[in-house]
Design an enzyme around this catalytic site. Structure first.
Site, PDB file in Angstrom:
ATOM      1  N   ASP A 294      56.622 138.081  46.800  1.00  0.00           N
ATOM      2  CA  ASP A 294      55.511 138.720  47.502  1.00  0.00           C
ATOM      3  C   ASP A 294      54.786 139.694  46.573  1.00  0.00           C
ATOM      4  OD1 ASP A 294      54.255 139.190  50.191  1.00  0.00           O
ATOM      5  OD2 ASP A 294      54.905 141.239  49.784  1.00  0.00           O
TER       6      ASP A 294
ATOM      7  N   GLU B 186      70.627 131.262  35.161  1.00  0.00           N
ATOM      8  CA  GLU B 186      72.100 131.347  35.142  1.00  0.00           C
ATOM      9  C   GLU B 186      72.712 130.431  36.195  1.00  0.00           C
ATOM     10  OE1 GLU B 186      73.303 135.346  35.933  1.00  0.00           O
ATOM     11  OE2 GLU B 186      72.169 136.122  34.223  1.00  0.00           O
TER      12      GLU B 186
END
Ligand code: GLC
Length: 561
Positions: free
Chosen positions: A225, A274
């Protein structure tokens, strides 16, 4: 009304989204606004269990992923974009267990789940902000926000001239613990949404931890956002002019699209990478140009950004073509897919926005716009209810409105509730299956006419907008030329007609193994057209067989070549 032809090609097997590398490059992502999607407990507000119960509908619709607008603990001053606890589910939406079940069940159905993260600001009820207020001037906790003394002899004027997107000044004055007037704090949105100070290491650490928290829960990505707002120009300089809202997305601003944001997204990309399975970051970034947007999508930053220039292009062949070209040209050098969007929870629904001449025309154009969007290379975002052809609700009474900008002057139009009216699912009495009981509540009233627009009413009707979307999404999965690649080949076409060829190339030999032509007649009259191949789908009006045909007014057609 209309008839369309659907004859899916069976040349290639649809691949399971769960297994596909680069799944996000051509994904169709469906936005759920949780308050308004499905209400399982009958309190009139949608919730996570409601969404869960409707996941099979989304799978059958044929989307690849679901993006959930915020469902976190929040006083709901801005429909949940005012987050009080980034790791908790608001009781109105359910529990963390519900979120966990929703994610697992979506995955079981082959749907990915993207959640919103709101890093520009939190709720004024967030613990950090409440403690910063209580501790008063000089508290180190105030470094996590933008607290400043006011200007003028008594500090009675805001620290600078920035305006809130929702109207009024972007600053609110605090009260000291002893009751005297205190410092001001910055909020680019509502006063209940204090902006974080991203120069603070604590803020950076906190969000890295929040990302991991949801990634560990199994989510497939984040819609970020106000991704363009985190870093403010050093010294928070004055703008020097009023009416700043009108400059959004068109000019450089000291509070948006500062170069310093990119370092943050490089660090976020490290975290996303990751995790296995290509977890993605999608920027809600309002920038002055497609090139500036592409900066967010460099190889070590985010994966996608919303294309608001396309959304704003309207019903105009030249403007649409320009928006498509500009986006594709800007994304190619950074290797990011273009994205396309027609509606979301912040704008007037496109069935109404595109209507110059009444709702019938709006729906006709909306259907054509959907087929155009779904034929473009890259990823497409659908907003809940557009597949039902829902129009904007323009006559909500003032007393039911909740959009915070409705209550402030000179801000965003304040009318965002009209696109957030709960979805009609089935039955003949409001809330039309949105809640469990006929005659039960819904947080915004649905128009009576929505009875005929419900999922149940449209299912199985070959002329319905829902079946048009289902056919289009099924074809998109089966036809390799849709979605793939980063180019369109524009074809000669009469004025007011956009026509292009899409070619799918094999990954190994680069040879064309599927071609599709898409033509949109944006004019109000039929146009003579030479049929380029086997018709696949039309947004309106049947196509007579044969070589020469008329492309009906305000209609998009797909052909397999
Ligand atoms: C984004 C959201 C919008 C919200 C604003 C503040 O623009 O899409 O709904 O009001 O950010 O968080």
């Amino acid at each position: 009304m209309t008839q369309y032809l659907a004859e899916p090609s069976t040349e290639t097997e649809p691949s399971s989204p769960a297994e596909r590398p680069g799944w996000w490059r051509d994904a169709v992502i469906y936005q759920v606004y949780p308050r308004s999607f499905a209400d399982s407990d009958g309190d009139g507000v949608g919730d996570l269990q409601g969404i869960r119960s409707r996941l099979p509908y989304l799978r059958d619709l044929g989307v690849d992923a679901v993006w959930l607008s915020p469902f976190y603990a929040s006083p709901q001053a801005d429909g949940g974009y005012d987050v009080a606890d980034y790791r908790a589910v608001d009781p109105v939406f359910g529990t963390l267990l519900d979120a966990d079940e929703l994610i697992r069940e979506a995955h079981g159905l082959g749907l990915r789940v993207i959640v919103d993260v709101v890093p520009n600001h939190c709720s004024d009820q967030h613990d950090w902000f409440q403690r910063a207020l209580r501790e008063g001037t000089g508290s180190p906790l105030r470094d996590r926000f933008h607290f400043r003394p006011g200007r003028g002899p008594a500090g009675q004027d805001p620290p600078n001239d920035w305006e809130s997107i929702f109207g009024g000044p972007a600053w609110t004055r605090t009260e000291n613990p002893d009751g005297s007037p205190g410092e001001w704090y910055l909020h680019l949105f509502a006063p209940q949404q204090p902006d974080f100070n991203w120069e603070s290491p604590a803020v950076r650490d906190e969000f890295r931890s929040v990302l991991r928290y949801w990634l560990d829960m199994g989510i497939d990505g984040f819609r970020i956002d106000v991704a363009h707002g985190l870093v403010k120009a050093a010294g928070l300089p004055d703008m020097g002019r009023a009416g700043q809202l009108h400059l959004l997305g068109t000019q450089a601003l000291p509070f948006f699209d500062q170069d310093g944001v990119h370092e943050i997204y490089r660090s976020w990309r490290g975290i996303l990478d990751e995790y296995p399975g290509e977890r993605i970051g999608v920027a809600e970034a309002w920038t002055p140009s497609a090139q500036r947007t592409a900066n967010y999508l460099r190889a070590d930053e985010l994966h996608q950004a919303f294309n608001f220039h396309y959304l704003g292009a309207g019903w105009d062949a030249d403007a649409l073509r320009r928006a498509v070209d500009e986006c594709l040209d800007a994304m190619r050098p950074v290797g990011a897919p273009s994205t396309w969007v027609l509606s979301n929870h912040d704008v007037v629904r496109h069935a109404t926005r595109l209507a110059a001449d009444g709702p019938e025309q709006g729906l006709r154009r909306a259907r054509a716009a959907a087929l155009l969007m779904l034929a473009l290379p890259g990823s497409a975002y659908l907003y809940q209810g557009e597949e039902l052809g829902l129009p904007e609700v323009t006559d909500l009474p003032d007393e039911v409105r909740q959009d915070p900008s409705f209550f402030r002057d000179n801000g965003q139009d304040g009318l965002r509730d009209g696109c957030r009216v709960p979805i009609p699912w089935e039955g003949t009495e409001a809330p039309y299956g949105f809640g469990p009981v006929a005659g039960g509540p819904s947080w915004l009233p649905q128009p009576d006419s929505w009875r005929d627009l419900s999922v149940e009413a449209q299912s199985g009707d070959p002329e319905s907008t829902l079946e048009l979307y289902r056919s289009a999404l099924a074809l998109r999965r089966e036809h390799p030329a849709l979605g793939a690649g980063d180019r369109v080949e524009w074809l000669q076409a009469p004025d007011g007609v956009l026509a292009f060829r899409r070619t799918a190339r094999g990954p190994g030999d680069g040879r064309a193994h599927g071609e599709l032509v898409c033509a949109v007649n944006l004019t109000g009259a039929p146009v003579r057209w030479t049929v380029p191949g086997r018709p696949l789908l039309s947004s309106g009006g049947s196509l007579p067989p044969g070589e020469a045909a008329e492309l009906p007014a305000e209609t998009t057609v797909w052909w397999a070549v």
